[in-house]
Write a protein that holds these residues in place. Structure first.
Motif, PDB file in Angstrom:
ATOM      1  N   VAL A  96      -8.185  -0.400  -3.884  1.00 29.06           N
ATOM      2  CA  VAL A  96      -7.650   0.656  -4.744  1.00 29.06           C
ATOM      3  C   VAL A  96      -6.438   1.313  -4.100  1.00 29.06           C
ATOM      4  O   VAL A  96      -5.677   2.018  -4.773  1.00 29.06           O
ATOM      5  N   GLN A  97      -6.254   1.086  -2.804  1.00 32.36           N
ATOM      6  CA  GLN A  97      -5.071   1.604  -2.118  1.00 32.36           C
ATOM      7  C   GLN A  97      -4.841   0.793  -0.852  1.00 32.36           C
ATOM      8  O   GLN A  97      -5.790   0.248  -0.260  1.00 32.36           O
ATOM      9  N   ALA A  98      -3.595   0.684  -0.424  1.00 29.26           N
ATOM     10  CA  ALA A  98      -3.262  -0.078   0.781  1.00 29.26           C
ATOM     11  C   ALA A  98      -2.069   0.564   1.478  1.00 29.26           C
ATOM     12  O   ALA A  98      -1.186   1.140   0.828  1.00 29.26           O
ATOM     13  N   TRP A  99      -2.065   0.460   2.805  1.00 22.90           N
ATOM     14  CA  TRP A  99      -0.969   0.980   3.626  1.00 22.90           C
ATOM     15  C   TRP A  99      -0.597  -0.093   4.651  1.00 22.90           C
ATOM     16  O   TRP A  99      -1.464  -0.802   5.158  1.00 22.90           O
ATOM     17  N   LYS A 100       0.675  -0.185   4.975  1.00 20.36           N
ATOM     18  CA  LYS A 100       1.096  -1.125   6.008  1.00 20.36           C
ATOM     19  C   LYS A 100       2.311  -0.575   6.730  1.00 20.36           C
ATOM     20  O   LYS A 100       3.440  -0.727   6.268  1.00 20.36           O
ATOM     21  N   GLU A 101       2.065   0.046   7.865  1.00 22.30           N
ATOM     22  CA  GLU A 101       3.139   0.553   8.722  1.00 22.30           C
ATOM     23  C   GLU A 101       3.025   0.028  10.147  1.00 22.30           C
ATOM     24  O   GLU A 101       4.017  -0.014  10.869  1.00 22.30           O
ATOM     25  N   HIS A 102       1.825  -0.333  10.576  1.00 22.89           N
ATOM     26  CA  HIS A 102       1.659  -0.853  11.929  1.00 22.89           C
ATOM     27  C   HIS A 102       2.355  -2.196  12.073  1.00 22.89           C
ATOM     28  O   HIS A 102       2.382  -3.016  11.147  1.00 22.89           O
ATOM     29  N   GLY A 103       2.916  -2.420  13.267  1.00 28.63           N
ATOM     30  CA  GLY A 103       3.647  -3.648  13.516  1.00 28.63           C
ATOM     31  C   GLY A 103       2.787  -4.798  13.992  1.00 28.63           C
ATOM     32  O   GLY A 103       3.239  -5.949  14.000  1.00 28.63           O
ATOM     33  N   ARG A 104       1.530  -4.494  14.391  1.00 33.79           N
ATOM     34  CA  ARG A 104       0.628  -5.546  14.845  1.00 33.79           C
ATOM     35  C   ARG A 104      -0.777  -5.268  14.296  1.00 33.79           C
ATOM     36  O   ARG A 104      -0.957  -4.403  13.459  1.00 33.79           O
ATOM     37  N   GLU A 105      -1.771  -5.984  14.817  1.00 36.06           N
ATOM     38  CA  GLU A 105      -3.136  -5.867  14.325  1.00 36.06           C
ATOM     39  C   GLU A 105      -3.636  -4.423  14.372  1.00 36.06           C
ATOM     40  O   GLU A 105      -3.423  -3.714  15.360  1.00 36.06           O
ATOM     41  N   SER A 132      -3.502  10.235   5.091  1.00 33.37           N
ATOM     42  CA  SER A 132      -4.284  10.880   4.049  1.00 33.37           C
ATOM     43  C   SER A 132      -4.445   9.886   2.912  1.00 33.37           C
ATOM     44  O   SER A 132      -3.486   9.176   2.569  1.00 33.37           O
ATOM     45  N   PRO A 133      -5.633   9.809   2.291  1.00 35.28           N
ATOM     46  CA  PRO A 133      -5.786   8.890   1.158  1.00 35.28           C
ATOM     47  C   PRO A 133      -4.949   9.300  -0.052  1.00 35.28           C
ATOM     48  O   PRO A 133      -4.802   8.524  -0.995  1.00 35.28           O
ATOM     49  N   HIS A 134      -4.384  10.505  -0.005  1.00 31.61           N
ATOM     50  CA  HIS A 134      -3.583  11.000  -1.123  1.00 31.61           C
ATOM     51  C   HIS A 134      -2.084  10.777  -0.919  1.00 31.61           C
ATOM     52  O   HIS A 134      -1.281  11.198  -1.747  1.00 31.61           O
TER      53      HIS A 134
END
Length: 345
Positions: A96-105, A132-134
């Motif tokens: 339902v939500q996704a984030w991608k800022e890290h450069g590795r695992e 935050s999930p928001h």
């Protein structure tokens, strides 16, 4: 003892739901997390054993998970592709939500138990991020400059975040402090500090030879003592520290595992007991805060469970019912739910 097979997927982490006494989730990976898909299992304990409620297959390995503290059906996952995903048990097969800022695992995620609209993540890219999930982006990045295996919020103070890293340090950040040059860092404890060599009469002091630090893989805050945490890692030792006295060194050092300690979990019922999962295929419970005859704190092993046949990578306590119920997962594709008291000496 209850058992469930995560067939084709090696277990990496397990967590009980903070809302339901019969629900837990498992983060897993194919091919031991080296390459291939991951899978999040949501499972329920029933009179007929452990049954799957739902599972979600992901494109990359899942290394850790955390139940949402504000929504009883949502689970957060840490992925090998650097992403963090939020799944809902009542939704379809997509996050339902996704984030991608890290450069590795991303190797750990942890939800704030006090300020429940926050969670943190740690990554091999040498950062801890606060989310935050928001919000679509993280609102704070805490650099550690070292591969960071575990990060967690203090369960008593919503502004304290801790982590352990490959350079064998415990770092504690206070989000209330000015960022300045320290990036909120307030405590830094060397886990494997070399003791000072005794001086030789008539000769100047010679510093001791540097001891290569062993990577710290896991840590956890004590649920009753707000300044005490435990660490574990490659050197097989479990150590407890009080962040009020970082120069004091470990409060207690516990040995017993034959290989690296992969996961620690303090009991939510007893202030002096914690579980440890190890690459020696066992996990045990430790009396980590017992007062010795002369007053100092010592540690001792209370028992051990050796049902797993591969690395044990995850362990967690049940928050409900009689104290002592726990769950464990490992690379043998097995999940076990059992009573710790049955293994106590």
């Amino acid at each position: 003892m209850l058992h469930y097979r995560t067939e084709g997927f090696n277990g990496c982490a397990v967590k009980y739901s903070p809302f339901f006494d019969n629900r837990l989730a498992v983060a897993s990976a194919s091919n031991f997390g080296l390459v291939g898909n991951g899978r999040l299992y949501v499972l329920e304990l029933t009179p007929n054993g452990i049954v799957p409620v739902k599972w979600f297959t992901t494109q990359d390995s899942l290394y850790d998970l955390a139940w949402s503290e504000i929504h009883e059906n949502q689970v957060l996952t840490a992925s090998g592709d650097g992403s963090i995903k939020l799944f809902d048990c009542t939704a379809n097969d997509f996050p339902v939500q996704a984030w991608k800022e890290h450069g590795r695992e991303v190797f750990s995620v942890n939800w704030n138990m006090v300020q429940k609209d926050r969670f943190c993540s740690s990554s091999w890219d040498g950062t801890v991020r606060i989310w935050s999930p928001h919000r679509a982006q993280s609102f704070l990045t805490l650099p550690t400059h070292s591969c960071t295996y575990s990060a967690a919020f203090n369960p008593h103070n919503p502004d304290l975040v801790s982590c352990v890293t490959s350079d064998s340090y415990v770092r504690v950040f206070d989000l209330r402090t000015p960022a300045s040059a320290s990036n909120h860092l307030v405590v830094q404890i060397p886990i494997h500090a070399a003791p000072a060599a005794p001086p030789i009469p008539g000769q100047p002091g010679i510093p001791p030879a540097a001891t290569p630090p062993a990577e710290a893989l896991t840590h956890d805050w004590n649920k009753y003592r707000s300044t005490v945490l435990a660490t574990g890692g490659v050197d097989r030792a479990i150590r407890t520290f009080d962040i009020r006295a970082p120069q004091q060194g470990p409060l207690a050092t516990m040995l017993g595992h034959e290989y690296a300690v992969r996961k620690l979990s303090w009991s939510p019922h007893l202030s002096n007991v914690l579980l440890s999962a190890s690459y020696d295929m066992t996990f045990g419970d430790m009396d980590a805060m017992r007062a010795g005859p002369a007053g100092p704190v010592v540690g001792m092993e209370l028992g051990r469970m050796g049902r797993h046949t591969e690395f044990v990578t995850g362990v967690d306590w049940c928050l409900f019912g009689n104290e002592g119920w726990c769950a464990s997962v490992g690379w043998d594709e097995n999940l076990y739910v059992w009573d710790v008291r049955a293994a106590m000496n």
